[in-house]
Write an enzyme that holds these catalytic residues in place. Sequence first.
Site, PDB file in Angstrom:
ATOM      1  N   PRO A  12       4.618  -5.138  -0.881  1.00 27.65           N
ATOM      2  CA  PRO A  12       4.485  -3.992  -1.789  1.00 27.65           C
ATOM      3  C   PRO A  12       4.275  -4.397  -3.241  1.00 27.65           C
ATOM      4  CG  PRO A  12       6.799  -4.407  -1.341  1.00 27.65           C
ATOM      5  CD  PRO A  12       6.017  -5.374  -0.485  1.00 27.65           C
ATOM      6  N   GLY A  13       3.484  -3.637  -3.955  1.00 25.83           N
ATOM      7  CA  GLY A  13       3.307  -3.847  -5.391  1.00 25.83           C
ATOM      8  C   GLY A  13       3.662  -2.568  -6.128  1.00 25.83           C
ATOM      9  N   ARG A  14       2.749  -1.565  -5.985  1.00 25.70           N
ATOM     10  CA  ARG A  14       2.908  -0.298  -6.706  1.00 25.70           C
ATOM     11  C   ARG A  14       4.295   0.340  -6.497  1.00 25.70           C
ATOM     12  NH1 ARG A  14      -1.649   2.990  -7.628  1.00 25.70           N
ATOM     13  NH2 ARG A  14      -2.633   1.897  -5.889  1.00 25.70           N
TER      14      ARG A  14
ATOM     15  N   ARG B 163      -6.703   3.528 -15.327  1.00 25.00           N
ATOM     16  CA  ARG B 163      -6.680   4.186 -14.014  1.00 25.00           C
ATOM     17  C   ARG B 163      -7.272   5.606 -14.031  1.00 25.00           C
ATOM     18  NH1 ARG B 163      -3.035   5.318 -11.257  1.00 25.00           N
ATOM     19  NH2 ARG B 163      -3.870   4.689  -9.239  1.00 25.00           N
TER      20      ARG B 163
ATOM     21  N   TYR C 165     -10.152   5.868 -11.493  1.00 26.84           N
ATOM     22  CA  TYR C 165      -9.847   6.569 -10.226  1.00 26.84           C
ATOM     23  C   TYR C 165      -9.557   8.052 -10.422  1.00 26.84           C
ATOM     24  CZ  TYR C 165      -8.350   1.692  -9.424  1.00 26.84           C
ATOM     25  OH  TYR C 165      -8.245   0.330  -9.381  1.00 26.84           O
TER      26      TYR C 165
ATOM     27  N   CYS D  26     -14.012   4.309 -27.753  1.00 23.05           N
ATOM     28  CA  CYS D  26     -15.298   4.947 -28.024  1.00 23.05           C
ATOM     29  C   CYS D  26     -16.001   5.447 -26.769  1.00 23.05           C
ATOM     30  CB  CYS D  26     -16.190   3.957 -28.761  1.00 23.05           C
ATOM     31  SG  CYS D  26     -15.357   3.228 -30.159  1.00 23.05           S
TER      32      CYS D  26
ATOM     33  N   TYR E 292      -0.401  -1.483 -12.206  1.00 20.68           N
ATOM     34  CA  TYR E 292      -1.855  -1.487 -12.420  1.00 20.68           C
ATOM     35  C   TYR E 292      -2.266  -0.876 -13.768  1.00 20.68           C
ATOM     36  CZ  TYR E 292      -1.716  -2.692  -7.494  1.00 20.68           C
ATOM     37  OH  TYR E 292      -1.435  -3.298  -6.311  1.00 20.68           O
TER      38      TYR E 292
ATOM     39  N   GLY F 177       0.754  -1.244   0.000  1.00 27.37           N
ATOM     40  CA  GLY F 177       0.000   0.000   0.000  1.00 27.37           C
ATOM     41  C   GLY F 177       0.782   1.290   0.000  1.00 27.37           C
TER      42      GLY F 177
HETATM   43  N1  LLP Z   1      -1.523  -7.132  -0.706  1.00 30.56           N
HETATM   44  C1  LLP Z   1      -2.829  -7.238  -0.962  1.00 30.56           C
HETATM   45  C2  LLP Z   1      -3.602  -8.263  -0.266  1.00 30.56           C
HETATM   46  C3  LLP Z   1      -3.428  -6.408  -1.897  1.00 30.56           C
HETATM   47  O1  LLP Z   1      -4.732  -6.520  -2.136  1.00 30.56           O
HETATM   48  C4  LLP Z   1      -2.652  -5.429  -2.572  1.00 30.56           C
HETATM   49  C5  LLP Z   1      -3.260  -4.539  -3.562  1.00 30.56           C
HETATM   50  C6  LLP Z   1      -1.273  -5.359  -2.286  1.00 30.56           C
HETATM   51  C7  LLP Z   1      -0.746  -6.223  -1.332  1.00 30.56           C
HETATM   52  C8  LLP Z   1      -0.363  -4.395  -2.964  1.00 30.56           C
HETATM   53  O2  LLP Z   1      -0.701  -3.073  -2.723  1.00 30.56           O
HETATM   54  P1  LLP Z   1       0.196  -1.892  -3.336  1.00 30.56           P
HETATM   55  O3  LLP Z   1       1.540  -1.933  -2.642  1.00 30.56           O
HETATM   56  O4  LLP Z   1       0.349  -2.151  -4.782  1.00 30.56           O
HETATM   57  O5  LLP Z   1      -0.550  -0.661  -3.052  1.00 30.56           O
HETATM   58  N2  LLP Z   1      -5.910  -1.079  -9.082  1.00 30.56           N
HETATM   59  C9  LLP Z   1      -5.629  -0.135  -8.038  1.00 30.56           C
HETATM   60  C10 LLP Z   1      -4.851  -0.754  -6.893  1.00 30.56           C
HETATM   61  C11 LLP Z   1      -5.528  -1.944  -6.284  1.00 30.56           C
HETATM   62  C12 LLP Z   1      -4.739  -2.552  -5.171  1.00 30.56           C
HETATM   63  C13 LLP Z   1      -5.202  -3.915  -4.890  1.00 30.56           C
HETATM   64  N3  LLP Z   1      -4.499  -4.588  -3.847  1.00 30.56           N
HETATM   65  C14 LLP Z   1      -4.899   1.053  -8.651  1.00 30.56           C
HETATM   66  O6  LLP Z   1      -4.633   1.050  -9.841  1.00 30.56           O
HETATM   67  O7  LLP Z   1      -4.616   2.022  -7.959  1.00 30.56           O
END
Ligand code: LLP
Length: 451
Positions: free
Chosen positions: A310-312, A349, A353, A380, A409, A267
């Site tokens: 972490p992802g993003r 996105r 969002y 479209c 994402y 997150g």
């Molecule tokens: N762990 C879990 C259980 C999650 O559901 C998520 C993201 C993460 C880790 C990683 O979170 P991050 O570090 O990436 O914030 N599509 C949306 C974001 C959806 C996030 C879903 N879960 C966007 O484009 O902003």
Amino acid sequence: MAATTEPVPQEPMTVVEDLSAVLPMTAEMRGDRLWIGGVDMTKLAREQGTALYVMDEEHIRRQLREYVKWTTYHWRDCRTIYAGKAFMSVAMCRLVAEEGCSLDVSSGGELAFAIAADFPLDRVYVHGNSKTMLELHEAIKAGVGRIVVDSFEELERVSCIATEMGKMQGILLRITPGIKPDTHGYIQTGQSDSKFGFGMNHGLAMEAVRRALELPCIDLAGLHMHIGSQIFALQSYAKAIEVIVHFMDAIRRETGLVVRELDTGGGLGIAYGLPDEPSTVEQYGKVIVDGIKDHCERDGLPVPTIMVEPGRSIVANAGVTLYTAGTIKEVRGIRTYVAVDGGMTDNIRTALYDAHYEVLVANRADQARSEVVTIAGKHCETGDLIARDVRVQPIEIGDIVCVCSTGAYCQSMASNYNKQVRPAVVFVSGGEARVVVRRETYDDMLRCEIR
Ligand code: LLP
């Protein structure tokens, strides 16, 4: 140990340096061109075709290392689990494995990618609030490290399948700590009104612990939480940690179980716009790990293995999307639309969002961003915009439009709307560009059609 947040001496401002907060770490300007990973983005776009996702491999590796460094700095027993939903490809899984990190998969499809990449499956964490029986079967059979269980039904199902297979399955229980972080409503997950996890109200979470302890072939290793995504205020984590460690204490008192593993989810926010000031991984690591250690000490609990997910913040700023400017339409007195050869199919996105992106013209990167335009997609819908009213260099048809911070994402949420083929993904590093996902073809889209 040198802190990564120390002020860096400022070079004379150039346009690219001005955008360094939203560009990959190896981005630089050579002449009038934007280069990333030692590769000329304009030349790459013209060779590979657009739309094109470009990812800076060095940036991804450095971010993973930052997480490993700043979590283990405070507590040796920490794991960094990359959240594959942000961006997943076989090459990405391999890179995560090479960096010694673990992998969060949130569907059978993502698990299939991990398997295709020969990812060490004992380092795979399986997520999802509605995993199907088939997905659970596949995961348990594959020998995944942990299943993050999200409901009572799923607890029973995991136990049943593991018993059938004669396996002991390690699980974490997903807890909803009742904390609402300050981020877009669609990506808040820690609040009580959530489809995810076991809530703290009405003793549900404790009931789940008791049930997990009764069921056969389940090893309840610990707890998981994920309060949301694109979070800037670290206090939300501090509060959630306080709640969950108190819950760990209650578990020990009521059941005797000592929680061995605590996964605090992902997150951490990133900069999409120049004014954004996200926390650093160093600050985040301190809040998470010190928070857990402090509360455990206070409650007399042993500090568990700590996991972050972490992802993003690993991939978002590592990536850019390159497009070719196709049409320029000035709606007098209102705005100028620059339409490109992609849109909501490769980046949903903005439509979903109202996301903000910084944009530059890769072949005019030395000029000032003196014009304000709206970068529109080719689909479209009026809502098919990529960047609304953004500053760019004076732009002409055929220019290469670079949208920054699109590594997370975007590709992972891409679609074939309007039967648009999905773009290729190119990793750049040390002057080399390698296609890690080729561009789709019409035949790829037609493959599932029964004719
Ligand atoms: N762990 C879990 C259980 C999650 O559901 C998520 C993201 C993460 C880790 C990683 O979170 P991050 O570090 O990436 O914030 N599509 C949306 C974001 C959806 C996030 C879903 N879960 C966007 O484009 O902003």
